[in-house]
Design an enzyme around this catalytic site. Structure first.
Site, PDB file in Angstrom:
ATOM      1  N   THR A  69      -6.832  -2.126   5.630  1.00  0.00           N
ATOM      2  CA  THR A  69      -7.408  -3.171   4.782  1.00  0.00           C
ATOM      3  C   THR A  69      -8.549  -3.885   5.484  1.00  0.00           C
ATOM      4  OG1 THR A  69      -5.225  -3.522   3.810  1.00  0.00           O
ATOM      5  CG2 THR A  69      -6.857  -5.253   3.476  1.00  0.00           C
ATOM      6  N   TYR A  85       3.240   1.139   4.315  1.00  0.00           N
ATOM      7  CA  TYR A  85       2.549  -0.143   4.408  1.00  0.00           C
ATOM      8  C   TYR A  85       2.870  -0.956   3.166  1.00  0.00           C
ATOM      9  CZ  TYR A  85      -1.426  -3.414   4.964  1.00  0.00           C
ATOM     10  OH  TYR A  85      -2.213  -4.539   5.100  1.00  0.00           O
ATOM     11  N   ARG A 139      -1.501  -7.972  -1.831  1.00  0.00           N
ATOM     12  CA  ARG A 139      -2.706  -7.227  -2.205  1.00  0.00           C
ATOM     13  C   ARG A 139      -2.442  -6.185  -3.294  1.00  0.00           C
ATOM     14  NH1 ARG A 139      -7.348  -7.557   0.910  1.00  0.00           N
ATOM     15  NH2 ARG A 139      -7.171  -8.795   2.818  1.00  0.00           N
ATOM     16  N   LYS A 194       4.916  -0.813   8.148  1.00  0.00           N
ATOM     17  CA  LYS A 194       4.140  -2.013   8.434  1.00  0.00           C
ATOM     18  C   LYS A 194       4.478  -3.004   7.330  1.00  0.00           C
ATOM     19  CE  LYS A 194      -0.603  -3.815   8.670  1.00  0.00           C
ATOM     20  NZ  LYS A 194      -2.045  -3.508   8.447  1.00  0.00           N
ATOM     21  N   TYR A 226      -2.223  -1.816  -8.199  1.00  0.00           N
ATOM     22  CA  TYR A 226      -2.722  -2.015  -9.557  1.00  0.00           C
ATOM     23  C   TYR A 226      -1.825  -1.423 -10.635  1.00  0.00           C
ATOM     24  CZ  TYR A 226      -5.866  -2.522 -13.522  1.00  0.00           C
ATOM     25  OH  TYR A 226      -6.391  -2.857 -14.746  1.00  0.00           O
ATOM     26  N   ILE A 282       0.700  -4.676  13.791  1.00  0.00           N
ATOM     27  CA  ILE A 282      -0.651  -4.147  13.577  1.00  0.00           C
ATOM     28  C   ILE A 282      -1.499  -5.360  13.229  1.00  0.00           C
ATOM     29  CG2 ILE A 282      -2.141  -2.688  12.160  1.00  0.00           C
ATOM     30  CD1 ILE A 282       0.174  -0.709  11.940  1.00  0.00           C
TER      31      ILE A 282
END
Length: 298
Positions: free
Chosen positions: A48, A137, A142, A166, A111, A208
């Site tokens: 990202t 992840y 997001r 993550k 989305y 991370i």
């Protein structure tokens, strides 16, 4: 299937741009060297923080090849390969260049908001074709969807090459549930600098990091002290980062860390739309907080 060592601190590398918005490879070379000299444990490309959605396919390939060359096998390299079209991600995993890449970081589909079974089937399809170990992840802020602990554990137990997650949900109860129920060898990594210390205390493997781009030595020392069980020292070190971490995300990521790196002279403060630089107020606050950290270290 190759093995992968994920204990410690990985840095989600930014993508530096020139004033004309082209990729600044000279700055990227400086940044890679800065991370390695700062003592981080592995590098993460095309996450990202790299503004990956604004990079063309050719640019993504160029960036990864450049980092591989500059890194020269000094540290393990993880590369982001994800999306919300499972068939397209499967194809990318089949055809991409994976020489000298230790693993794949793949975000939950965004989305289209799949349910938990959809998330499981998505990652199972990826695991069947990936030539490298996969790091899940989970970043619902997001993507619009949270991968629940049960789904993570189901994947960890049924797909041998899914080796880590993550976690950037901010849900410590969920993270603790994953740590408690995970199979041997499955790593739980913080995707949020602000909870990295707490995650390690709970039994996780590290972080991370975004902040690591700008302060690799300082943040690495805190992470390594925590992993060594020296929680008192690590907690003292961690407290000094709380305000700068807040500021780095105040006007969005990676706007904050790019501002900091620009003030430090490593890159130009350039982002690609729809992202923009931090406002003047945030910039001044970042400068002041950076001075405090530098003065503490001098």
């Amino acid at each position: 299937m190759s093995t992968i060592h994920l204990k410690g601190i990985g840095v989600a590398l930014i993508t530096p741009f020139k004033k004309d918005k082209s990729v600044d490879f000279d700055a990227l070379a400086r940044l890679v060297d800065y991370q390695i000299d700062g003592g981080v444990d592995y590098l993460v490309a095309l996450g990202t923080t790299a503004e990956t959605p604004t990079l063309t396919r050719d640019e993504r390939t160029e960036v990864v090849r450049f980092i591989i060359e500059r890194n020269n096998n000094r540290l393990p390299l993880i590369v982001g390969v994800g999306g919300n079209n499972t068939a397209e991600v499967v194809h990318e995993l089949k055809v991409s260049y994976f020489s000298n890449i230790a693993g794949v970081l793949s975000v939950t589909p965004y989305y289209n908001k799949p349910n938990q079974e959809g998330l499981f089937q998505h990652y199972r399809a990826l695991s069947e074709v990936s030539p490298r170990p996969i790091i899940l992840y989970n970043v619902p802020g997001r993507t619009g969807v949270n991968m629940e602990a049960e789904t993570t554990l189901r994947l960890a137990k049924s797909c041998p090459n899914i080796v880590a997650i993550k976690e950037a949900s901010g849900k410590m109860d969920q993270i603790r549930q994953i740590i408690a129920g995970r199979p041997e060898g499955f790593s739980v990594i913080s995707g949020d600098d602000g909870i990295a210390f707490d995650l390690i205390k709970a039994g996780g493997e590290g972080v991370i990091s975004v902040l690591g781009n700008a302060l690799p030595k300082e943040f690495s020392e805190m992470i390594h002290h925590a992993l060594a069980g020296d929680f008192k020292l690590a907690e003292t070190e961690n407290r000094r980062f709380s305000e700068v971490i807040r500021l780095l995300f105040k006007d969005g990521n990676p706007a904050g860390v790019k501002c900091m790196l620009s003030e430090m002279g490593y890159i130009g403060n350039v982002l690609r739309l729809p992202l923009v630089t931090v406002c003047d107020e945030t910039r001044q606050q970042i400068i002041e907080e950076l001075k405090k950290i530098v003065n503490r270290n001098s």
